[in-house]
Design a protein around this motif. Sequence first.
Motif, PDB file in Angstrom:
ATOM      1  N   SER A 199       3.897  -6.780  -6.208  1.00 54.47           N
ATOM      2  CA  SER A 199       5.346  -6.733  -5.963  1.00 54.47           C
ATOM      3  C   SER A 199       5.657  -6.235  -4.556  1.00 54.47           C
ATOM      4  CB  SER A 199       6.018  -5.806  -6.993  1.00 54.47           C
ATOM      5  OG  SER A 199       7.366  -5.561  -6.664  1.00 54.47           O
ATOM      6  N   VAL A 200       6.499  -6.975  -3.841  1.00 57.70           N
ATOM      7  CA  VAL A 200       7.001  -6.522  -2.538  1.00 57.70           C
ATOM      8  C   VAL A 200       7.922  -5.324  -2.714  1.00 57.70           C
ATOM      9  CG1 VAL A 200       8.457  -7.155  -0.569  1.00 57.70           C
ATOM     10  CG2 VAL A 200       6.801  -8.796  -1.473  1.00 57.70           C
ATOM     11  N   THR A 201       8.777  -5.363  -3.728  1.00 58.35           N
ATOM     12  CA  THR A 201       9.737  -4.286  -3.951  1.00 58.35           C
ATOM     13  C   THR A 201       9.032  -2.965  -4.236  1.00 58.35           C
ATOM     14  OG1 THR A 201      11.371  -5.844  -4.821  1.00 58.35           O
ATOM     15  CG2 THR A 201      11.674  -3.516  -5.373  1.00 58.35           C
ATOM     16  N   TRP A 202       8.021  -2.992  -5.107  1.00 65.78           N
ATOM     17  CA  TRP A 202       7.355  -1.749  -5.482  1.00 65.78           C
ATOM     18  C   TRP A 202       6.507  -1.192  -4.338  1.00 65.78           C
ATOM     19  CZ3 TRP A 202       8.529   1.541  -9.034  1.00 65.78           C
ATOM     20  CH2 TRP A 202       9.237   1.115 -10.165  1.00 65.78           C
ATOM     21  N   SER A 203       5.892  -2.062  -3.559  1.00 59.07           N
ATOM     22  CA  SER A 203       5.130  -1.561  -2.411  1.00 59.07           C
ATOM     23  C   SER A 203       6.074  -0.954  -1.372  1.00 59.07           C
ATOM     24  CB  SER A 203       4.275  -2.677  -1.791  1.00 59.07           C
ATOM     25  OG  SER A 203       5.066  -3.780  -1.417  1.00 59.07           O
ATOM     26  N   ALA A 204       7.280  -1.528  -1.204  1.00 58.26           N
ATOM     27  CA  ALA A 204       8.268  -0.958  -0.288  1.00 58.26           C
ATOM     28  C   ALA A 204       8.793   0.372  -0.803  1.00 58.26           C
ATOM     29  CB  ALA A 204       9.422  -1.941  -0.076  1.00 58.26           C
ATOM     30  N   ARG A 205       9.016   0.470  -2.117  1.00 57.35           N
ATOM     31  CA  ARG A 205       9.474   1.738  -2.705  1.00 57.35           C
ATOM     32  C   ARG A 205       8.413   2.824  -2.577  1.00 57.35           C
ATOM     33  NH1 ARG A 205      12.226  -0.540  -8.341  1.00 57.35           N
ATOM     34  NH2 ARG A 205      14.164  -1.340  -7.395  1.00 57.35           N
ATOM     35  N   LEU A 206       7.166   2.451  -2.795  1.00 58.25           N
ATOM     36  CA  LEU A 206       6.081   3.418  -2.629  1.00 58.25           C
ATOM     37  C   LEU A 206       6.032   3.928  -1.189  1.00 58.25           C
ATOM     38  CD1 LEU A 206       3.469   4.826  -3.700  1.00 58.25           C
ATOM     39  CD2 LEU A 206       2.224   2.814  -2.896  1.00 58.25           C
ATOM     40  N   GLN A 207       6.238   3.014  -0.235  1.00 55.86           N
ATOM     41  CA  GLN A 207       6.206   3.403   1.175  1.00 55.86           C
ATOM     42  C   GLN A 207       7.311   4.408   1.479  1.00 55.86           C
ATOM     43  OE1 GLN A 207       3.719   2.372   2.763  1.00 55.86           O
ATOM     44  NE2 GLN A 207       4.100   2.872   4.898  1.00 55.86           N
ATOM     45  N   THR A 208       8.491   4.210   0.903  1.00 51.74           N
ATOM     46  CA  THR A 208       9.597   5.142   1.121  1.00 51.74           C
ATOM     47  C   THR A 208       9.270   6.517   0.538  1.00 51.74           C
ATOM     48  OG1 THR A 208      11.177   3.306   1.032  1.00 51.74           O
ATOM     49  CG2 THR A 208      12.056   5.525   0.705  1.00 51.74           C
ATOM     50  N   ALA A 209       8.734   6.542  -0.683  1.00 53.18           N
ATOM     51  CA  ALA A 209       8.399   7.821  -1.329  1.00 53.18           C
ATOM     52  C   ALA A 209       7.301   8.555  -0.563  1.00 53.18           C
ATOM     53  CB  ALA A 209       7.967   7.567  -2.773  1.00 53.18           C
ATOM     54  N   LEU A 210       6.287   7.823  -0.124  1.00 51.24           N
ATOM     55  CA  LEU A 210       5.176   8.467   0.573  1.00 51.24           C
ATOM     56  C   LEU A 210       5.568   8.917   1.974  1.00 51.24           C
ATOM     57  CD1 LEU A 210       2.118   6.296  -0.541  1.00 51.24           C
ATOM     58  CD2 LEU A 210       2.776   8.562  -1.331  1.00 51.24           C
ATOM     59  N   SER A 211       6.590   8.303   2.557  1.00 42.78           N
ATOM     60  CA  SER A 211       7.075   8.776   3.858  1.00 42.78           C
ATOM     61  C   SER A 211       7.625  10.196   3.742  1.00 42.78           C
ATOM     62  CB  SER A 211       8.156   7.839   4.401  1.00 42.78           C
ATOM     63  OG  SER A 211       7.619   6.565   4.657  1.00 42.78           O
ATOM     64  N   VAL A 212       8.295  10.489   2.631  1.00 45.06           N
ATOM     65  CA  VAL A 212       8.786  11.851   2.378  1.00 45.06           C
ATOM     66  C   VAL A 212       7.608  12.807   2.224  1.00 45.06           C
ATOM     67  CG1 VAL A 212      10.131  13.298   0.806  1.00 45.06           C
ATOM     68  CG2 VAL A 212      10.886  10.960   1.300  1.00 45.06           C
ATOM     69  N   VAL A 213       6.558  12.359   1.517  1.00 47.71           N
ATOM     70  CA  VAL A 213       5.358  13.180   1.335  1.00 47.71           C
ATOM     71  C   VAL A 213       4.701  13.478   2.680  1.00 47.71           C
ATOM     72  CG1 VAL A 213       3.024  13.218   0.335  1.00 47.71           C
ATOM     73  CG2 VAL A 213       4.943  12.346  -1.009  1.00 47.71           C
TER      74      VAL A 213
END
Length: 467
Positions: free
Chosen positions: A149-163
Amino acid sequence: EEAIFLRKKITLLRAFSLLIGSMVGSGIFISPKGVLKNSGSVGFSLVVWFSCGLLSMFGALCYAELGTRITKSGGHYIYILETLGPLPSFLFLWAEFFAIRPANSAVVSLAFGRYMLEPFFAPCAAPVPAVKLVSLLGYYMVLTLNSWSVTWSARLQTALSVVKLLALALIIVPGMMLLAQGHTENFQDAFDRQSLVLDKLPLAFYAGMFAYSGWFQTSFVREELVKPERNIPLAVIVSVITVIVGYMLTNVSYYTVLGTQDVLASPAVAVSFVQRAFKSLISVVPVLVALSCFGTMNGGIFTFSRTLFVASREGQWPPLFSMIHIRRHTPLPAVMLMFPLVTAMVCIGDIYHLLNFFSFSRWLFIGLATLGLIVHRHRHPELHSPFKVPLFVPVSFTIICLFTVAMSFYSDPVNISIGCTMVLSGFPVYYLIIHRQMSDRCRNLFYYLTHKLQLLLEVVQQEIKTY
């Protein structure tokens, strides 16, 4: 029943997260050792870090203009193709696939495995086979997600940027607290000229620029960006400034707590820092750093698959890799192609040798891409660009890149020669396969195999142009 194409799902926040997530990865946690080793002193290493940040900003601004002038995805590849022609673009693609990208992914994967296992084996070093096994498992997880999924990989990237930003904050805060208390002994005689070796400086810049690398990631997904003319420059400027400030403060914190010998002796600088300054977080920070590396792996796979996708669409790569999964709307074949090479490099490679190995080719072609911006301006003066940088920015960036590449032959002739050979090996391949037409028998066999793989993977050609 619906049209098959890559959707515009990358908003400004996701573009910012992609850049932050790609830049803040393994680099800031492993590169301080390489920068210090090759610059010779604390003071010169900080100068190198700031210079690399400034150079990254110049490059990012050049790519932001290229992204508003050239409306296709593909990053370095499409910029070189559109400005300098098919031969240099194919040489980039050849070097990127066989050297730059797998080596880069292997470096980040190995850093992920090392930091992930560090809390379980401290104070001893984690066994090398275990590090490589965990590195591969992490890479395969990211590969699967990007195929799904493009959407889920983009969401993961957003969450991990905070990390990632949290991991930097946990290093910066205690270091700044100690510095405020007067712990400045590690900065005495910071600019020791006796330890400076000029011919090693290119390797220091390679290590620093590796930590900043990722400022060009939005150019790979240009066709999937919402309002790219506005969001590319905005995301680039904000993210690069954020990372420069974060990296400078992080390095000052490292040197406040650790001496030069501690940094040079440490296989994982962030872990050594926490062991000395913040023992209560000894098991937390390595995991945050590992997640940071995980985000960099995700961003790398997300963007490089688009390079193969665009190269296939332009006729310089097999047509299978410009196909999209009929339900997932992901470039599945392009995502999966890096699997064997990265696996091999993780199994046989060492972080610092791999870093020098791929840096030569990467910065050679980035310099050529910004040279292409100058050429494109000269050829198309009538073309209106919504974002334009002063001419001295691409000129100075190109000169510095090409000069550093030339100097690196003196610094590490073996690895750089291997990288150069890898680039030059693309010449015969281009003239035998791309420039000349295949025979009818070879073409029929090739298309037969492509059709069978297409049915197996459930992928089809993009139905509409989004550029």
